[in-house]
Design an enzyme around this catalytic site. Structure first.
Site, short mmCIF file in Angstrom:
data_model
loop_
_atom_site.label_atom_id
_atom_site.label_comp_id
_atom_site.label_asym_id
_atom_site.label_seq_id
_atom_site.Cartn_x
_atom_site.Cartn_y
_atom_site.Cartn_z
N GLU A 6 16.67 -6.02 46.50
CA GLU A 6 15.76 -6.95 47.17
C GLU A 6 15.83 -6.82 48.69
O GLU A 6 14.82 -6.88 49.38
CB GLU A 6 16.09 -8.40 46.75
CG GLU A 6 15.64 -8.76 45.34
CD GLU A 6 16.52 -8.15 44.26
OE1 GLU A 6 17.67 -7.77 44.56
OE2 GLU A 6 16.07 -8.05 43.10
N HIS A 63 16.79 -17.66 37.47
CA HIS A 63 15.39 -17.23 37.37
C HIS A 63 14.44 -18.35 37.77
O HIS A 63 13.34 -18.10 38.23
CB HIS A 63 15.05 -16.80 35.94
CG HIS A 63 15.57 -15.44 35.57
ND1 HIS A 63 16.89 -15.11 35.63
CD2 HIS A 63 14.92 -14.33 35.13
CE1 HIS A 63 17.06 -13.85 35.24
NE2 HIS A 63 15.87 -13.35 34.93
#
Lengths: 325, 370
Positions: free
Chosen positions: A60, A129
């Site tokens: 990321e 998540h």
């Protein structure tokens, strides 16, 4: 017009912008040939080529750096962070770098980057998540934070976000991706950032909500109507900057308000809304502004979501407290 | 316990890899060419220009330290000792190349076109210091160690997509090679085969922490293997070796062969920064004097003098010119208007200000008018 789910509306917005502006680039983990883990970028690589829509290594932070560097070469990057719980890996690129690009260059440079990322509970995802982390983003000067709750809003807001010349965090609620369809124009259109939307008009109470909590608030408003209350539901749509004008006008009309968020009480942005109301419209209030939030624990284990996540019943209970204060 | 399976020898694997990263040197401490095959054979004019820039940078460092002590500069990270590493690497670049500097890499961006008075404003902490002129391809110095590496992968990918024949170049230190963004940066550039040059200036210390405490790897150069990109360790006190390594990396990059990684083995003579760091706490005077013998400016001077293209008069001329330029730049920086909060608000967004900043702009405008 076509009936679209929110995820289809998002794909459609990306398609419109890829077509309209050759500087738009879509990239991230598995967004290319796979079409994204939620099919949000389905078919885009096939239509626009691997040069415009491409996969990246699994990192990321690197994706954030890639976006910044591409922006410096005149591109308009639309990177994806697979789940927003993974934002911690890329916090520096977002808050430490992107948000500050214009400022640290004395206005000489800018970063027209739109970071798309799904979040949100109710679908039993594994750890990290579903966390609602918009509050972290909203507290960083230099960022705009957009959270749509309908297919129509999602398309118009995403097109606006991509066209914005400053960085925008665009958060997509997992539960809303396919939960309902709505009429969405097939051509391009925009919805201004920083503009709330009154989803239901009312005169007794204002409910300010965003994300999945908009649907819960509408459900609660309907139920409250049966008890004789006229409830206004305002979808914030952009959580930073807030649409102060719409919020205050609604409070001045109804004289009572609650703020509904899925995030924990110590997180999210509800406290900002309450503060703005008390600073600007305290003389209009007939009751304190209360909040509906999740409890201040780490995000729920999947099996406890139903008990942990705020829902329309919590909205109703808090609304009644304020209505009968 | 050692394995008795002689087909499987990870210790030997490591040794073999590390042997491949032996330091490359062209010019030794006495200013003699020790590797004629690698000599870039720069013209006399180029050699004199490179030397002039190194001398300028040494003077800039001396003056910056003294201006900092007088309170006429703010944040400053000394550069003396790294002239070969910084200036000779920059000498191999072209105007269209993009530099993403670390906080110690001010000389490179000044030589690339950032006006010196703006560099001084950056040191003092004034937003005009970050206003890079439109035709100058640099970013302001990066404070977050490693961030410049991942951003370089992005700039390089952008150049590749635009079909430019240019490179993105970035610098970090030996400590910086321990960061995650360091690895992600070289790995992304490798995966996209984009035109980037990653330089680690291994000046032996990250503040007080010695190089050996960063990693058990014998060289930092070998970390390029993890990204699968061409990597080399050069004598960072040798301008010719640094120049050749950068030039070759640039040639490969613009030919579409992807990124390269260069470790320059060098030394900073001064403290980490001027913000109270005291190197005598962690560095012996023996180590200092050992490295002073390797001084890049001294060895390059010897080399050029032996060629008959450098003299004391020439050096004095460069020094005087540098001092004048620095004096003029400080004066120009002094003349820049003080920053107001409304200035800071105005540079937050390229597009229209959001409501909160619009409101605050009015509040501070009112305050500033009193």
């Amino acid at each position: 017009m076509a009936q679209m789910t929110m995820v289809q509306a998002i794909t459609d917005a990306l398609r419109c912008e890829l077509k309209d502006n050759e500087n738009v680039l879509v990239f991230g983990e598995d967004v290319g040939v796979n079409g994204g883990v939620f099919r949000a970028t389905e078919g885009l690589q096939k239509e626009f080529g691997v040069d415009r829509v491409f996969d990246t290594p699994l990192a990321e932070s690197g994706i954030g750096g890639l976006a910044i560097g591409l922006a410096l070469q005149g591109f308009r990057p639309v990177p994806e962070i697979q789940f927003f719980g993974f934002v911690y890996e890329v916090m520096d690129s977002i808050s430490g770098q992107l948000a500050r690009m214009s400022y640290r260059s004395g206005g000489a440079l800018n970063a027209p980057v739109t970071i798309r990322s799904p979040f949100g509970g109710g679908v039993h995802t594994p750890e990290m998540h579903s966390d609602s982390l918009e509050g972290l983003m909203a507290s960083q000067p230099g960022l705009k934070v957009v959270i749509p709750s309908t297919p129509y809003d999602a398309k118009g807001l995403l097109i606006s976000s991509i066209r914005d010349n400053d960085p925008v965090i665009f958060l997509e609620h997992l539960k809303l991706y396919r939960s309902f369809r709505e009429e969405v124009p097939e051509e391009s259109y925009t919805i201004p950032l920083g503009k709330a939307d009154v989803k239901r008009e009312g005169t007794d109470l204002s409910i300010f909500a965003y994300g999945a909590m908009v649907q819960e608030s509408l459900k609660a408003a309907e139920a409250l109507e049966k008890d004789g209350y006229s409830v206004e539901v305002v979808d914030l749509r952009t959580v930073q900057p807030l649409d102060i004008e719409t919020i205050i006008a609604s409070v001045e009309k109804t004289n009572r308000a609650i703020v509904v968020q899925e995030a924990q009480k110590q997180a999210g942005i509800a406290a900002n809304v309450v503060t703005e109301i008390t600073e600007r419209a305290i003389l209009s209030l007939e009751a304190p502004v209360l909040r509906v939030t999740a409890p201040d624990t780490i995000y729920s284990y999947p099996q406890a979501e139903a008990a942990w996540l705020p829902n329309y019943k919590d909205v109703m209970a808090t609304a009644k407290k304020v209505l009968t204060f | 316990m050692t394995s008795n399976n002689n087909l499987f020898d990870p210790v030997k694997n490591l040794q073999e890899i590390e042997e491949k990263f032996e330091m490359v040197q062209i010019l030794n401490e006495n200013g003699e060419i020790v590797n004629d095959a690698l000599d870039p054979k720069l013209s006399d004019e180029e050699l004199v220009e490179l030397m002039s820039r190194m001398v300028f940078t040494r003077i800039l460092d001396q003056r910056s330290i003294s201006l900092n002590r007088q309170g006429r500069l703010g944040f400053y990270a000394p550069t003396a000792g790294q002239e070969a590493s910084q200036i000779a690497s920059h000498f191999a670049l072209e105007k269209e190349d993009y530099i993403l500097p670390g906080y110690r890499d001010v000389p490179q961006i000044v030589l690339h076109g950032l006006p010196l008075w703006k560099a001084f404003l950056w040191s003092r902490g004034h937003f005009v210091g970050g206003q890079i002129p439109e035709d100058v391809n640099v970013l302001p110095p990066q404070i977050i160690i490693g961030a410049q590496y991942i951003q370089t992968a992005g700039v390089a990918l952008g150049m590749q997509k635009r079909g430019k024949k240019s490179v993105a170049v970035t610098y970090t230190g030996d400590g910086g090679s321990s960061q995650g963004d360091f690895y992600e940066g070289i790995n992304f550039a490798g995966a996209f085969k984009s035109p980037a040059i990653f330089i680690v200036q291994n000046n032996q210390f990250a503040i007080s922490t010695p190089r050996a405490l960063q990693t058990s790897a014998t060289t930092i150069a070998q970390k390029g293997v993890a990204a699968g990109i061409p990597s080399i360790q050069v004598d960072g006190m040798d301008p010719l070796a640094v120049y050749v390594a950068t030039r070759d990396a640039r040639e490969r990059a613009v030919a579409g062969e992807g990124p390269s990684f260069i470790e320059t083995v060098c030394y900073r003579y001064g403290p980490h920064t001027m913000a109270g760091d005291d190197p005598t706490r962690y560095r012996s005077s023996e180590t200092d004097s050992e490295w002073e013998k390797k001084d890049p400016v001294v060895r390059f001077r010897k080399y050029l003098e032996a060629k008959g293209i450098w003299s004391e008069e020439k050096e004095t001329e460069v020094i005087e010119k540098a001092k004048e330029e620095i004096k003029a730049a400080i004066k120009q920086a002094d003349g820049v208007q003080k920053q107001k909060v409304t200035d800071l608000i105005s540079i937050m967004h390229k597009d229209e200000l959001p409501y909160n900043l619009k409101e605050q702009y009015e509040i501070y405008k009112e305050k500033e008018s009193k």
